[in-house]
Design an enzyme around this catalytic site. Structure first.
Site, mmCIF file in Angstrom:
data_model
loop_
_atom_site.group_PDB
_atom_site.id
_atom_site.type_symbol
_atom_site.label_atom_id
_atom_site.label_comp_id
_atom_site.label_asym_id
_atom_site.label_seq_id
_atom_site.Cartn_x
_atom_site.Cartn_y
_atom_site.Cartn_z
ATOM 1 C CB SER A 95 16.143 3.799 21.385
ATOM 2 O OG SER A 95 16.420 2.715 22.236
ATOM 3 C CG ASP A 217 22.997 5.327 25.971
ATOM 4 O OD1 ASP A 217 22.292 4.714 26.787
ATOM 5 O OD2 ASP A 217 22.634 5.588 24.809
ATOM 6 C CG HIS A 245 18.964 5.252 25.512
ATOM 7 N ND1 HIS A 245 19.980 4.859 24.661
ATOM 8 C CD2 HIS A 245 17.820 4.681 25.026
ATOM 9 C CE1 HIS A 245 19.476 4.088 23.707
ATOM 10 N NE2 HIS A 245 18.170 3.967 23.910
#
Length: 267
Positions: A95, A217, A245
């Protein structure tokens, strides 16, 4: 306090193996990697840590000024590398850590051999032809909700971010991770993350890079992965057959296999 204690550094795997550093995202800590570590540790020296303000890091070392920018987190990465004298590092960032890793590699390219970006997003808000997946109003509403009721926001958003509603234990784990984070620190990290724009930094990356995206996602939709791959010179894009995610939790075998393949591991 020394860096290893400050960032709760844990080293496992083969002491003489190639170095892999695993970096968590917003609201998480190194425990998010536990399902992929065994596969990586067979042939690699695996380094895990918590950013200051996360997990079991030393919260007294946190500074609003330093961690109001992604560069502050990149400095954590570099200081861990300095402390352990890490070289030829493969940095795996989940991320927002994908962009943090890019910044670290641009600052000290001699320390890094490869980057792996899992669910990266250089900008979360749409901008002209660029589609980050959120409007400015979306991000403003997200941050206002987080500011006003962080625990409530965590309980509502974590399952959405995780996906896989048929496996509620995954959403609950992410909820617990969010809720374990100090709300004041989380608010700063959230703004640092969701208001960031690292698009101009991607073209500066000079190490081989793997972009890993999931087929579905809500935080980093597929078009974003394609943008990152196009921006980072010579990078490779792999779409995992995974939802949500956090594929290191929802699809750990596919995630670890993709990383190992990129590293040239024959398995």
């Amino acid at each position: 306090m020394d860096v290893q204690s400050r960032n709760n550094v844990v080293v496992t795997g083969r002491p003489d193996g190639p170095v892999v550093v695993l970096a968590h995202g917003f609201g998480c800590d190194q425990n998010m990697w536990r399902l992929v570590v065994p596969a990586l540790a067979e042939n690699h020296r695996v380094v895990l840590f918590d950013y200051v303000g996360s997990g079991r890091s030393d919260l007294s070392a946190w500074s609003r000024e330093r961690y109001a920018s992604l560069e502050g987190y990149a400095q954590d990465v570099l200081e861990v590398c300095h402390e352990l004298d890490l070289r030829e590092v493969t940095f795996v960032g989940h991320s927002v850590s994908a962009m943090i890793g890019a910044l670290a590699s641009v600052a000290e390219p001699e320390r890094f051999a490869r980057l792996v970006m899992i669910g990266p997003s250089p900008r979360y808000t749409d901008d002209g032809d660029y589609r980050g997946g959120f409007s400015e109003a979306d991000i403003e509403e997200l941050l206002e909700s987080l500011d006003s009721n962080y625990l409530g926001w965590s309980a509502a958003m974590a399952p959405v971010i995780m996906g896989n509603p048929e496996r509620p234990e995954l959403g609950q784990e992410l909820t617990n991770s969010f809720c374990a984070t100090d709300p004041d620190i989380a608010r700063v990290f959230a703004r640092t993350t969701f208001l960031s724009d690292s698009r101009a930094d991607l073209v500066k990356v000079r190490v081989p890079t793997l972009v890993l995206e999931c087929s579905q996602d809500v935080i980093a939709p597929q078009g974003v992965g394609a943008f990152v791959q196009a921006a980072v010179p010579g990078s490779r894009l792999v779409t995992l057959d995974a939802i949500g995610h956090c594929p290191q939790l929802s699809a750990p075998e596919a995630t670890s296999q993709a990383i190992l393949s990129f590293l040239g591991d024959p398995r």
